[in-house]
Design a protein around this motif. Structure first.
Motif: not given
Ligand code: FAD
Lengths: 99, 442
Positions: B40-41, B45-49, B108-112, B200, B287
């Motif tokens: 991921x950048x 940025x590729x993760x979902x949970x 949490x927001x996994x991306x963050x 989301x 999202x």
């Protein structure tokens, strides 16, 4: 704020951010394997509707790789249907802000 | 072949999710030269949970929840059985869950969150290489003596290390290939996957707190069972973030294709259910995401270490799919086990499969393998007794509604009818068998 209970899949995907990589599809479907396969599970299984019936050729599927969420479901459901999937190049593809 | 001008690391980690970041963090803290490659950048940025469980992380970074981007702790949990229109739910929580350490359960927001975690690993000394895809491992030797000595990035650049920790998640192309190339022993059964789909949904903070009866520092995690998932091996979830809601479901891919349903259709059915619809009224979709979850459990776990390699997290299949859905803490624990093993191997200078066997022992002594073993029948029970997830919840709903429907008959009549309705259509022997089996889920 728009109440949006009735969004289409295309509308939903529009809310997700991508880093496009035009001209570099990371997913293709091998026509010969697809032809041999009795099923077309990938048409339904993909959460992003990447695979659709090719309007010009009922034997084929069209691939909208730019919508891919990179989950890998097609690799599981479509193992016999000719799916050839690799990770998009670094930094390209889906870019979750929330995840 | 050795390149003199090429830097050799002690360890390379493939993948910057909870497993890889924990491994990188723990190794860097111990003074190892660590490189982590993430496609991921940025990490995350590729993760979902869904939820993050913090028991392991709290040992690595004490009171991490004071600094990490936590949306809300989970102070209340709810199980909801959905019928067509009727519903039965169970609510439980504790005031203590609203105070540190918050029952170690966070929305949490996994991306963050993963991005924050990557910064901690970097501060501990790990080198992050983001926006790069690992295509394969680099090997030396042949047959039984074949040993991983580094990674090959897309574009053919190579990096060398004594040991490679694979943490490439559920859709693990690198781990799959390494298993084949190193001839790691397969599991008793093939790995099975579910697809998780999530939306989301943005809502003002105050609306969320009013709607879900929460104080500002509280959150709720709801699990849904029943009608929207009829015929599927799966269920839904709703987690409250600060000013958004995570709404989604996970279902076994095979059950979806068997039922001829598309994931987005199921998502829309869930959203349209009267119970769910009211929770998300007026929300704005921010999202839409999808990610796989390995659900094969204990029986699908393969050999996880070979010459120069250890496999961790989702790539190892470390998800507990009982009523406790846990993956994040197992990922972190396995990352730490791999790190401790690498640190030990470096001391002894032995990175062969034998030198890394401590990884297996650590996993067996830890929570991960013990929990997976306790729930080793979950997969089989869910597949063999589909009624557990649809018919029985429906029956319980019907029973409660019938018992509490106000009419002109006597209570004895009401109860007799309700119980009769409950029992009709219940396949008796199968029901008994199913209920006995259901104990494997809790
Ligand atoms: C919808 C959903 C809900 C969930 N709910 C919960 C829950 O409530 N509680 C819980 O504990 N767990 C939950 N999980 C599971 C949890 O998210 C996972 O168990 C956890 O993320 C696993 O961590 P990991 O580090 O092994 O893998 P991941 O988090 O997937 O990280 C893998 C990383 O590797 C990177 N990568 C992959 N291939 C390459 C490559 N070739 N080169 C470079 N980088 C690569 C990826 O980009 C990614 O960053 C849920 C999962 C989903 C999908």
């Amino acid at each position: 704020m728009t109440p949006d209970e009735k969004l289409s899949l295309a509308d939903k995907l529009y809310r997700t951010k991508y880093e496009p990589d035009p001209g570099h599809p990371h997913v293709t479907v091998d026509a010969a394997s697809l032809k041999k396969a009795k099923t077309r599970k990938i048409l339904k299984a993909c959460p992003a509707g990447v695979y659709t019936k090719d309007p010009n050729d009922p034997e084929k599927v069209a691939v909208s790789h730019e919508n891919c969420l990179e989950c890998g479901t097609c690799r599981q459901a479509g193992a016999d249907e000719g799916v050839e999937w690799k990770q998009p190049d670094g930094g390209k593809g889906v870019k979750y802000r929330y995840g | 072949m050795s390149d003199d001008d090429q830097v050799k690391m002690d360890a390379i980690v493939v993948g910057g999710g909870p497993a890889g970041l924990s491994a990188a963090y723990a190794m860097a803290k111990a003074g190892l030269e660590v490189m982590l490659v993430e496609r991921g950048e940025t990490c995350g940025s590729k993760n979902v949970g869904g939820l993050v469980y913090g028991t392991v992380l709290n040992k690595l970074i004490p009171n991490f929840f004071e600094k990490a981007p936590i949306e809300r702790p989970v102070s209340r949990r709810t199980l909801v059985f959905l019928g067509e229109g009727e519903h039965v739910s169970m609510n439980f929580g504790a005031d203590e869950w609203s105070r540190p350490p918050f029952n170690n359960t966070f929305v949490v927001h996994r991306s963050q969150f993963d991005r924050w975690y990557s910064k901690q690993a970097e501060a501990a000394g790990a080198n992050l290489i983001e926006g790069m895809v690992v295509e394969d491992l680099v090997y030396e030797g042949s047959n039984g003596g074949r040993k991983a000595v580094g990674v090959k990035l897309r574009g053919d650049e190579e990096f060398r290390a004594d040991v490679v920790v694979l943490a490439d998640g559920a859709n693990c192309l690198v781990s799959e290939k390494a298993r084949a190339d190193l001839g790691l022993k397969p599991g008793l059964v093939k790995q099975e996957y579910a697809i998780g789909v999530k939306e989301i949904l943005g809502l003002p903070r105050g609306t969320i707190e009013d709607r879900f009866n929460l104080d500002p520092h509280e959150g709720v995690a709801i699990d849904f069972f029943g009608t929207p998932f009829e015929g599927l091996v799966g269920g839904g979830f709703l987690y409250t973030a600060k000013d958004s809601i995570h709404l989604g479901f996970a279902a076994r891919i095979e059950s979806l294709t068997h039922a001829g349903l598309s994931p987005n259709e199921v998502m829309d059915v869930l959203k349209a259910h009267p119970v769910v619809r009211k929770y998300i009224r007026g929300a704005e979709l921010l999202e839409y995401s999808a990610h796989m979850i390995p659900e094969g459990g204990y029986n699908a776990v393969t050999e996880l270490h070979g010459n120069g390699v250890m496999i961790t997290g989702d790539a190892a299949g470390f998800v507990n799919m009982s009523i406790y859905k846990e993956g994040t803490n197992h990922a972190m624990e396995s990352g730490v086990c791999a790190a401790e093993t690498a640190i030990e191997a470096k001391k002894r200078g032995d990175f062969s499969a034998q030198g890394l066997a401590g990884y297996r022992d650590r996993l067996n002594q830890g929570v991960v393998m013990k929990d997976l073993k306790k729930y080793r029948k979950v997969s089989e029970v869910l597949e063999g007794s589909p009624d557990l997830l649809s018919l029985y919840p429906k029956k319980v709903n019907r029973l409660m509604i019938d018992l509490f429907t106000v009419g002109s008959q006597t209570k004895s009549e009401t109860q007799k009818r309700a119980i009769k309705a409950f029992l009709t259509g219940l396949p008796k022997f199968r029901a008994i068998r199913d209920l006995i089996r259901a104990r494997h889920l809790a």
